[in-house]
Scaffold this active site. Structure first.
Site, PDB file in Angstrom:
ATOM      1  N   CYS A  23      -4.013  -8.933   3.563  1.00 45.92           N
ATOM      2  CA  CYS A  23      -3.275  -9.645   3.958  1.00 45.92           C
ATOM      3  C   CYS A  23      -2.231 -10.999   3.605  1.00 45.92           C
ATOM      4  O   CYS A  23      -1.709 -10.383   4.701  1.00 45.92           O
ATOM      5  CB  CYS A  23      -4.537 -10.945   3.455  1.00 45.92           C
ATOM      6  SG  CYS A  23      -5.007 -12.164   4.341  1.00 45.92           S
ATOM      7  N   GLU A  59      -9.799  -7.352   3.826  1.00 48.37           N
ATOM      8  CA  GLU A  59      -9.744  -7.541   2.330  1.00 48.37           C
ATOM      9  C   GLU A  59     -11.826  -7.393   1.876  1.00 48.37           C
ATOM     10  O   GLU A  59     -11.843  -8.112   2.541  1.00 48.37           O
ATOM     11  CB  GLU A  59      -9.338  -8.615   2.204  1.00 48.37           C
ATOM     12  CG  GLU A  59      -8.909  -8.980   0.922  1.00 48.37           C
ATOM     13  CD  GLU A  59      -8.114  -9.811   0.935  1.00 48.37           C
ATOM     14  OE1 GLU A  59      -7.374 -11.189   1.928  1.00 48.37           O
ATOM     15  OE2 GLU A  59      -7.313 -10.094   0.065  1.00 48.37           O
ATOM     16  N   VAL A 115      -6.592 -17.191   5.225  1.00 52.28           N
ATOM     17  CA  VAL A 115      -7.631 -18.530   5.843  1.00 52.28           C
ATOM     18  C   VAL A 115      -6.072 -19.153   6.229  1.00 52.28           C
ATOM     19  O   VAL A 115      -5.861 -20.670   7.272  1.00 52.28           O
ATOM     20  CB  VAL A 115      -7.278 -19.544   4.174  1.00 52.28           C
ATOM     21  CG1 VAL A 115      -9.363 -18.623   4.068  1.00 52.28           C
ATOM     22  CG2 VAL A 115      -6.279 -19.197   3.445  1.00 52.28           C
ATOM     23  N   LYS A 141      -2.639  -5.273  -4.177  1.00 57.36           N
ATOM     24  CA  LYS A 141      -2.170  -6.369  -3.770  1.00 57.36           C
ATOM     25  C   LYS A 141      -0.783  -6.726  -4.000  1.00 57.36           C
ATOM     26  O   LYS A 141      -1.604  -7.087  -5.063  1.00 57.36           O
ATOM     27  CB  LYS A 141      -3.165  -7.325  -3.902  1.00 57.36           C
ATOM     28  CG  LYS A 141      -2.392  -8.886  -2.548  1.00 57.36           C
ATOM     29  CD  LYS A 141      -4.002  -9.384  -1.948  1.00 57.36           C
ATOM     30  CE  LYS A 141      -3.450 -10.565  -1.223  1.00 57.36           C
ATOM     31  NZ  LYS A 141      -4.519 -10.983  -0.911  1.00 57.36           N
TER      32      LYS A 141
HETATM   33  C1  ACM Z   1      -5.352 -13.773   1.904  1.00 55.28           C
HETATM   34  O1  ACM Z   1      -4.303 -13.347   1.165  1.00 55.28           O
HETATM   35  N1  ACM Z   1      -6.312 -13.567   1.431  1.00 55.28           N
HETATM   36  C2  ACM Z   1      -4.689 -15.500   2.298  1.00 55.28           C
END
Ligand code: ACM
Length: 268
Positions: free
Chosen positions: A148, A44, A175, A115
Site C-alpha cells: 500500500c 493488505e 483510502v 511494511k
Molecule cells: C495504506 O497504506 N493502507 C493506506
C-alpha cells in the site's frame, strides 16, 4: 524463435469484514479454488480487516505465519493448484506485530515483507518493518513485494527493480486516490509489471469511517494499464503476461533506465 517467458497473474478485490477472520478466509479460499492463475495477489490485511482500535486488538487478531491455519490452508491449496500467492497478513512475531505480506507457494512460505512505511494510524499499533527489501525468484519469475503506502516512496520500487524484480506485487487497503496513477510511473521508470490488489467497502469504527477505493490494477512495463477494476465491486481477474518485457530496460538505443543512473550524485 525462442518461446516467450509467460506467467498468468491475477488478483482478488473484495470487502473483508473487520475482525471476521474465518469468514474472510473462507471467501478468499473459495476464490482461490476457482482462479486460473500461476500467481495471485490479495489485498493488505485481507483476513483481519484494517482499522484496529488499539495494539491490544491487533495482537488479539494477528498470527505467527508459522502457526497459522490461514497460512497452512493457503499452502495446501498452492500445492494442489501449483499456485503462488502474495497476501497481506497481520504478523505477530514475539512482542512485535507487523503489517506484512507473505509469498506462499507449494513449498510453503517463500518470503515475508514487513511494511516499511506505515500509514497514519497504523503507526499507533504496528511495528515498522525491519527487514530489507528482497526479490524472490519463483521458477524464473522474480517477485518484489511492497504494501500500500509504500507507493509514495519511489525508493521501494526502485530498490526492487535494481534487484531484478519482474513484478511488483502490491497488496493494498487504499483510502487515498493517487496511488493507481502513481503506480503507472513506477512501471515506466523501472520497466516492471505491477499488480495492485486493493480492497473495497467501508469499515465503521469509533475513531472514524474508512472508505476503501478498490480499482485494483495490473500494469505493464511502460505504464500501460492491462486491466483496472472498478471502485466498488468484488472482482477476480487474471491475465497472461510476458516476463521478457520486464527484462529489457532500454528506453532508446542509448538509454537504459537502470544502467544510466548517476547514483554518485544522488542523496542517500
Ligand atoms: C495504506 O497504506 N493502507 C493506506
Amino acid at each position: 524463435m525462442e518461446k516467450a517467458h509467460t506467467v498468468r497473474v491475477g488478483y482478488y478485490q473484495f470487502a473483508p469484514i473487520f475482525g471476521c477472520v474465518s469468514r474472510n478466509l473462507g471467501e478468499v479460499m473459495n476464490f482461490l479454488e476457482n482462479i486460473d492463475a500461476d500467481l495471485v495477489v490479495l489485498p493488505e490485511l485481507p483476513f483481519t480487516g484494517y482499522g484496529f482500535s488499539s495494539r491490544e486488538e491487533l495482537f488479539s487478531l494477528a498470527e505467527d505465519p508459522d502457526d497459522s491455519g490461514a497460512v497452512s490452508d493457503m499452502v495446501s491449496l498452492c500445492m494442489r493448484r501449483r499456485l503462488h500467492i502474495v497476501t497481506g497478513f497481520a504478523e505477530r512475531s514475539g512482542d512485535k506485530c507487523f503489517n506484512s505480506s507473505l509469498l506462499l507457494g507449494p513449498s510453503g512460505i517463500c518470503g515475508i515483507y514487513r511494511k516499511l512505511h506505515l500509514f497514519d494510524r497504523e503507526k499507533t499499533y504496528f511495528d515498522p518493518g525491519n527487514l530489507p527489501l528482497k526479490v524472490i525468484d519463483i521458477g524464473g519469475v522474480r517477485i518484489g513485494m511492497m504494501i500500500c503506502f509504500d507507493w509514495i516512496f519511489p525508493e521501494v520500487a526502485r530498490t526492487l527493480a535494481l534487484q531484478g524484480a519482474d513484478i511488483l506485487c502490491h497488496p493494498a487497503n487504499l483510502v487515498l486516490t493517487y496511488c493507481q496513477q502513481t503506480m503507472l510511473s513506477r512501471c515506466i521508470e523501472n520497466l516492471v509489471y505491477s499488480v495492485t490488489a486493493n480492497r473495497t467497502g467501508c469499515e465503521r469504527h469509533s475513531f472514524g469511517d474508512l472508505d476503501f477505493t478498490g480499482t485494483s490494477q495490473i500494469v505493464a512495463p511502460g505504464g500501460v494499464i492491462i486491466h483496472r477494476g472498478d471502485s466498488d465491486n468484488t472482482e477476480a481477474y487474471s491475465v497472461e503476461i510476458n516476463i521478457d518485457r520486464a527484462r529489457n530496460k532500454s528506453i532508446t538505443q542509448r538509454n537504459d533506465v537502470l544502467a544510466d543512473r548517476r547514483s554518485e550524485y544522488y542523496l542517500r
